[in-house]
Design an enzyme around this catalytic site. Structure first.
Site, PDB file in Angstrom:
ATOM      1  CB  THR A   1      11.555  33.964  23.976  1.00 28.09           C
ATOM      2  OG1 THR A   1      11.230  33.658  25.315  1.00 28.09           O
ATOM      3  CG2 THR A   1      12.072  35.383  23.884  1.00 28.09           C
TER       4      THR A   1
ATOM      5  N   GLY B   1      13.657  36.730  33.647  1.00 31.07           N
ATOM      6  CA  GLY B   1      14.671  36.043  32.839  1.00 31.07           C
ATOM      7  C   GLY B   1      15.599  37.024  32.154  1.00 31.07           C
TER       8      GLY B   1
HETATM    9  N1  ASP Z   1      14.719  33.312  27.675  1.00 31.56           N
HETATM   10  C1  ASP Z   1      13.370  33.260  28.188  1.00 31.56           C
HETATM   11  C2  ASP Z   1      13.429  33.350  29.695  1.00 31.56           C
HETATM   12  O1  ASP Z   1      14.281  32.727  30.296  1.00 31.56           O
HETATM   13  C3  ASP Z   1      12.622  32.034  27.808  1.00 31.56           C
HETATM   14  C4  ASP Z   1      12.617  31.691  26.339  1.00 31.56           C
HETATM   15  O2  ASP Z   1      13.509  32.087  25.617  1.00 31.56           O
HETATM   16  O3  ASP Z   1      11.697  30.969  25.883  1.00 31.56           O
HETATM   17  O4  ASP Z   1      12.589  33.987  30.271  1.00 31.56           O
END
Ligand code: ASP
Length: 267
Positions: free
Chosen positions: A133, A163
């Site tokens: 992300t 998320g």
């Molecule tokens: N935090 C993001 C989610 O849970 C995923 C990520 O950080 O790669 O959607």
């Protein structure tokens, strides 16, 4: 805000990151993107979740903040809104990258094999995780903070799953009284621990420094429950923390004199 949006747009357009082009796939093979942005002066915020045709979700999040009375738009409503305000719209196939498609196929195969072996299904999200992300925090010359986060979510996520990234206080937070925060990691933990707001709250109510607060949440609270991930945080004096309990964290920073630094695995 301009710096945060610009930095995130570059990363969204780059297929190496899990945001915009190159986002991970849902269990049923689609891309559903989440993003949010917040500014610290008035605590204005905007977010989109589950968008499928918006080229740069961070820009859609900013448009929600600046052009609506709301904070969070989801799904079709968010897609239609983005088109209506003139943002760049793409075919859903634009987001596809072979690397992410293969990642999903591998996870689906592992799930099938595990089912055959044990007669039991694995959880919807495979433990083989990679957090990519994207997020940015920035401060301007007047001491205003801003934070933003953009993601495709977690590979193999259930259709409709949202998320932490578009949730203000979980994946993103900014308040000039404390700090600006952007998070990456296992979103369900980041929502339940209100990670971005918790970092700001520790500074505000416990008088912790940015580093202490970020470390307390990421290295202590989340570590205890195996909530994997990371946060970047920046305070009004320009102090910042880049705390992670994962194997590595691809991160960088630029100071006012234009010097930039990039770090990958080193703590
Ligand atoms: N935090 C993001 C989610 O849970 C995923 C990520 O950080 O790669 O959607």
């Amino acid at each position: 805000l301009d710096a945060v949006e610009a930095a995130i747009r570059v990363l969204e357009d780059n297929p190496l990151f899990n945001a915009g082009k190159g986002s991970v796939f849902t269990h049923d093979g689609r891309n559903e993107l989440d993003a949010s942005i917040m500014e610290g002066r008035e605590r204005k915020a905007g977010a989109v979740a589950g968008v499928t045709i918006v080229k740069n979700p961070i820009t859609a999040a900013r448009a929600v903040m600046e052009k609506t009375k709301h904070v969070l738009l989801i799904g079709k409503g968010a897609d239609v809104f983005a088109a209506d305000v003139g943002l760049e719209i793409v075919d859903p196939s634009y987001f596809r990258s072979e690397k992410r498609w293969k990642q999903l196929q591998d996870q689906l195969r592992e799930e099938r094999e595990a089912k055959e072996k044990k007669g039991a299904a694995l959880p919807a999200v495979s433990p083989a995780r990679e957090w990519s992300t994207v997020g940015a925090v920035a401060i301007d010359a007047a001491g205003n903070l801003a934070a933003g986060t953009s993601t495709g979510g977690m590979s193999n996520k259930q259709y409709g799953r949202v998320g932490d990234s578009p949730i203000i206080g979980a994946g993103t937070f900014a308040d000039n009284a404390t700090c600006a925060v952007s998070c990456t990691g296992h979103g369900e933990f980041f929502i339940r621990w209100s990670v971005a707001h918790e970092i700001a709250a520790l500074m505000r109510y416990r008088g912790m420094t940015t580093q202490q607060a970020a470390d307390d949440v990421i290295l202590r609270q989340l570590k205890q429950v195996e909530g994997e991930g990371a946060a970047i945080a920046l305070d009004v004096n320009g102090n910042f923390a880049m705390s992670y309990n994962s194997e590595g964290m691809y991160r960088g920073y630029m100071t006012a004199d234009g010097t930039s630094t990039v770090l990958l695995f080193d703590k």
